[in-house]
Design a protein around this motif. Structure first.
Motif, PDB file in Angstrom:
ATOM      1  N   ARG A 102      -8.911   2.393   0.917  1.00  0.00           N
ATOM      2  CA  ARG A 102      -8.561   0.787   0.696  1.00  0.00           C
ATOM      3  C   ARG A 102      -7.994   1.004  -0.904  1.00  0.00           C
ATOM      4  NH1 ARG A 102     -14.254   0.422   2.685  1.00  0.00           N
ATOM      5  NH2 ARG A 102     -14.165  -0.654   4.514  1.00  0.00           N
ATOM      6  N   ARG A 103      -8.312   2.078  -1.748  1.00  0.00           N
ATOM      7  CA  ARG A 103      -7.346   2.290  -2.889  1.00  0.00           C
ATOM      8  C   ARG A 103      -6.042   2.534  -2.743  1.00  0.00           C
ATOM      9  NH1 ARG A 103     -12.550   4.952  -4.560  1.00  0.00           N
ATOM     10  NH2 ARG A 103     -11.732   6.887  -3.699  1.00  0.00           N
ATOM     11  N   GLN A 104      -5.656   3.052  -1.701  1.00  0.00           N
ATOM     12  CA  GLN A 104      -4.311   3.359  -1.430  1.00  0.00           C
ATOM     13  C   GLN A 104      -3.656   2.272  -0.967  1.00  0.00           C
ATOM     14  OE1 GLN A 104      -3.929   6.368   1.711  1.00  0.00           O
ATOM     15  NE2 GLN A 104      -4.803   8.052   0.684  1.00  0.00           N
ATOM     16  N   ILE A 105      -4.376   1.380  -0.334  1.00  0.00           N
ATOM     17  CA  ILE A 105      -3.681   0.007   0.009  1.00  0.00           C
ATOM     18  C   ILE A 105      -3.541  -0.910  -1.034  1.00  0.00           C
ATOM     19  CG2 ILE A 105      -4.265  -2.313   1.435  1.00  0.00           C
ATOM     20  CD1 ILE A 105      -5.556  -0.783   3.502  1.00  0.00           C
ATOM     21  N   GLU A 106      -4.576  -0.806  -2.104  1.00  0.00           N
ATOM     22  CA  GLU A 106      -4.264  -1.519  -3.434  1.00  0.00           C
ATOM     23  C   GLU A 106      -3.184  -1.044  -4.169  1.00  0.00           C
ATOM     24  OE1 GLU A 106      -8.289  -1.159  -5.348  1.00  0.00           O
ATOM     25  OE2 GLU A 106      -9.066  -2.493  -3.839  1.00  0.00           O
ATOM     26  N   GLN A 107      -3.153   0.161  -4.191  1.00  0.00           N
ATOM     27  CA  GLN A 107      -1.963   0.815  -4.943  1.00  0.00           C
ATOM     28  C   GLN A 107      -0.599   0.465  -4.288  1.00  0.00           C
ATOM     29  OE1 GLN A 107      -1.905   3.026  -7.659  1.00  0.00           O
ATOM     30  NE2 GLN A 107       0.400   3.170  -7.357  1.00  0.00           N
ATOM     31  N   ARG A 124       1.645   1.129   3.819  1.00  0.00           N
ATOM     32  CA  ARG A 124       0.481   0.522   4.060  1.00  0.00           C
ATOM     33  C   ARG A 124      -0.025   0.017   5.548  1.00  0.00           C
ATOM     34  NH1 ARG A 124       0.383  -5.719   1.084  1.00  0.00           N
ATOM     35  NH2 ARG A 124       1.597  -6.009   3.249  1.00  0.00           N
ATOM     36  N   GLU A 125       0.717  -0.143   6.296  1.00  0.00           N
ATOM     37  CA  GLU A 125       0.310  -0.315   7.668  1.00  0.00           C
ATOM     38  C   GLU A 125      -0.030   0.771   8.356  1.00  0.00           C
ATOM     39  OE1 GLU A 125      -0.509  -1.922  10.891  1.00  0.00           O
ATOM     40  OE2 GLU A 125       0.253  -3.004   9.290  1.00  0.00           O
ATOM     41  N   GLN A 126       0.329   2.236   8.021  1.00  0.00           N
ATOM     42  CA  GLN A 126       0.012   3.559   8.461  1.00  0.00           C
ATOM     43  C   GLN A 126      -1.613   3.435   7.904  1.00  0.00           C
ATOM     44  OE1 GLN A 126       2.635   6.380   7.132  1.00  0.00           O
ATOM     45  NE2 GLN A 126       4.027   5.968   8.630  1.00  0.00           N
ATOM     46  N   VAL A 127      -1.829   3.322   6.661  1.00  0.00           N
ATOM     47  CA  VAL A 127      -2.981   3.350   5.903  1.00  0.00           C
ATOM     48  C   VAL A 127      -4.195   2.276   6.881  1.00  0.00           C
ATOM     49  CG1 VAL A 127      -4.453   3.150   3.938  1.00  0.00           C
ATOM     50  CG2 VAL A 127      -2.377   4.273   3.790  1.00  0.00           C
TER      51      VAL A 127
END
Length: 138
Positions: free
Chosen positions: A26-31, A76-79
């Motif tokens: 979720r942090r990666q998506i926010e980033q 983002r789609e991959q995450v």
């Protein structure tokens, strides 16, 4: 004689581990979303400057911005897909995390097939839970 050998590090999916993974994703998506917003903003500014200079520069800037934007969207789609996969996994599942190297002693008379079987380190909630060689506990 000692040789280097890869060791697979796996972790056992527990509720705690699952929540840690999901929080990190979720942090990666926010980033990535923040980066996407920044690309959009900087791209808009760069495009305005390029348009003031004339035709070919503006097209090149537009392509660069679009490429950077698409890259972030794809990441983002991959995450998001990884999150869906983790949510579907059952607790207790072993997941490969990384590979490290170790030194293994090889002596005359050793069974080479057993040397090649390799080793695994199994982690549960951040603690080494088991060490295996050739799939068997050591």
């Amino acid at each position: 004689m000692s040789i280097r050998q890869p060791v697979t590090v796996k972790f056992i999916l527990t509720e705690q581990t699952k929540q840690q993974i999901l929080a990190e994703q979720r942090r990666q998506i926010e980033q990535l979303t923040a980066e996407l917003d920044q690309v959009e903003l900087q791209g808009k500014q760069a495009l305005e400057q390029a348009m003031a200079q004339g035709g070919p520069a503006a097209q090149e800037v537009r392509q660069q911005v679009e490429q950077a934007r698409n890259q972030r969207l794809e990441q983002r789609e991959q995450v998001i897909q990884q999150i869906q996969q983790i949510q579907q996994l059952e607790l207790g599942t072993e997941l490969q995390n990384m590979t490290v190297e170790t030194m293994v002693d090889v002596n005359v008379g050793d069974d080479w097939s057993k040397v090649l079987m390799g080793a695994e380190i199994i982690i549960k909630d951040g603690i080494v839970h088991e060490i295996r060689r050739g799939g068997q506990p050591v």
